[in-house]
Design a protein around this motif. Structure first.
Motif, short mmCIF file in Angstrom:
data_model
loop_
_atom_site.label_atom_id
_atom_site.label_comp_id
_atom_site.label_asym_id
_atom_site.label_seq_id
_atom_site.Cartn_x
_atom_site.Cartn_y
_atom_site.Cartn_z
N UNK A 141 0.85 -1.19 0.00
CA UNK A 141 0.00 0.00 0.00
C UNK A 141 0.89 1.24 0.00
N UNK A 142 0.69 2.19 -0.92
CA UNK A 142 1.53 3.40 -0.96
C UNK A 142 1.41 4.25 0.31
N UNK A 143 0.32 4.10 1.05
CA UNK A 143 0.15 4.88 2.27
C UNK A 143 0.77 4.19 3.49
N UNK A 144 1.29 3.01 3.30
CA UNK A 144 1.82 2.24 4.43
C UNK A 144 2.99 2.94 5.10
#
Length: 389
Positions: A203-206
């Motif tokens: 996930x890029x927001x991780x």
């Protein structure tokens, strides 16, 4: 005295020299009476008759002075006052209650003198009585206020004991909670480090969430450490072992441990010429200076070179340790009463537990001193620690 001075004096109203002696006696602002040595009344003034509510003929040669007193007063007069008159010919300011005709009483102070005849035998007793009703009310009000104050003091003592018990229970709870939470929190840090090492996040927001979680863990650990420090401070005895501490090298050691906290490094100016040494518990002074200096570095202004001034002076027999910075400052108009309260923070965007200044004040108070603070928003803060020499 010159003739001019005499002419300037006001003319004397000769009517004042013609006061009637009987009028003065009858309407004096106190009660007068005369009685035989056995107490038989032979003369009373109108003031006393007015207090008692009797006609003159009801008392003269018919009643005794002691009969006008309450039972307790009569007993005192016959066993104490009358014998004392025979011994020393006078008594002064004896408190009695006079019985009125309607059964009510009036409190009085009695003065009396015994006159003797040419052979030295008792002849007549002259008595002066002063109405002390207002004075008695005032005394009763004082006694009532004293009783209320005693009740309040006892109530406060009970409440203080209860608060001490509650504080002790809270200390035990906080100590147990911080002790029990410390290990699980440390385990969480270790597990999260292992998770970051072994897991892959797609996930890029991780990345941002991982950073937020790390910050939350650090805050939890910092709060637990702060709670432990507070409880340990509460449990310390009032009188700790003190020792002379040279401030220059002591402060420099603390500064070296703090310099990595800011980039670029802060500029410290030290001046301990006025008071180069303080007699304090070493751990207390270290915790105090560490908290003040670390706060000075944490609450810097972006783009401004951090500067901190640490100095001592002597004021009115006290050593004053001053720590001043050029940081963000505190709005004392809004938060002046909260600066040293537990868990109070005024710049939530900066990491902290809100315990440092609370600890500083408690440590200084334990040393027999006090703390004052001056601050201007966006200009800096100055703490002055007044300590015994």
């Amino acid at each position: 005295m010159s003739t001019d001075d005499k002419e300037q004096l006001p003319a004397l109203d000769l009517r004042l020299t013609e006061e009637n002696v009987d009028e003065l006696y009858e309407n004096a602002p106190c009660g007068y009476c005369s009685c035989l040595p056995d107490g038989t009344l032979v003369k009373l003034n109108q003031t006393l008759l007015g207090w008692l509510g009797y006609a003159r003929e009801e008392l003269v040669a018919r009643r005794c002075l002691q009969e006008l007193l309450t039972v307790g007063g009569r007993l005192h007069y016959e066993t104490h006052c009358a014998p004392l008159l025979l011994i020393q010919d006078q008594v002064r300011e004896i408190s009695y209650q006079l019985l009125r005709h309607d059964g009510t009483t009036v409190p009085v102070l009695m003065n009396a003198i015994l006159l003797r005849d040419a052979d030295g035998q008792p002849l007549v007793i002259r008595v002066t009585l002063f109405d002390i009703t207002d004075r008695r009310k005032y005394e009763q009000e004082l006694l009532r206020a004293k009783a209320e104050a005693e009740d309040q003091r006892e109530l406060l003592a009970v409440k203080n004991e209860e608060l001490m018990r509650i504080n002790a229970e809270l200390d035990n709870f906080v100590y147990t909670a911080s002790h029990d939470l410390k290990q699980p929190a440390s385990n969480m840090v270790g597990l999260f480090e292992e998770l970051k090492r072994t897991a892959t996040f797609h996930d890029p927001e991780a990345s941002g969430m991982v950073s937020m979680f790390e910050d939350a863990l650090r805050q939890i650990l910092g709060t637990i450490e702060g709670m432990t420090d507070v409880v340990q401070l509460q449990r310390q005895p009032d009188q700790l072992a003190v020792e002379p501490i040279g401030l220059q090298s002591f402060t420099e050691d603390i500064i070296r441990s703090l310099q990595p906290l800011v980039v670029p490094p802060a500029v410290f100016t030290l001046d301990f010429a006025a008071v180069p040494t303080l007699r304090l518990p070493r751990t207390s002074l270290h915790s105090t200076l560490y908290n003040l200096l670390s706060n000075a570095l944490k609450y810097t202004v972006s783009g401004r070179l951090p500067q901190v001034w640490v100095s001592t002076s002597l004021e009115a027999g006290s050593a004053v340790l001053t720590v001043r910075d050029n940081g963000r400052g505190i709005d004392l108009q809004r938060h002046g009463q909260e600066v040293f309260q537990l868990f109070r923070r005024f710049h939530p965007e900066v990491d902290g537990s809100g315990m440092g200044l609370y600890l500083v004040r408690r440590l200084v108070q334990q040393a027999g001193g006090r703390v004052e603070v001056d601050s201007v928003v966006d200009e800096g803060t100055t703490f002055r620690l007044y300590l015994p020499v």
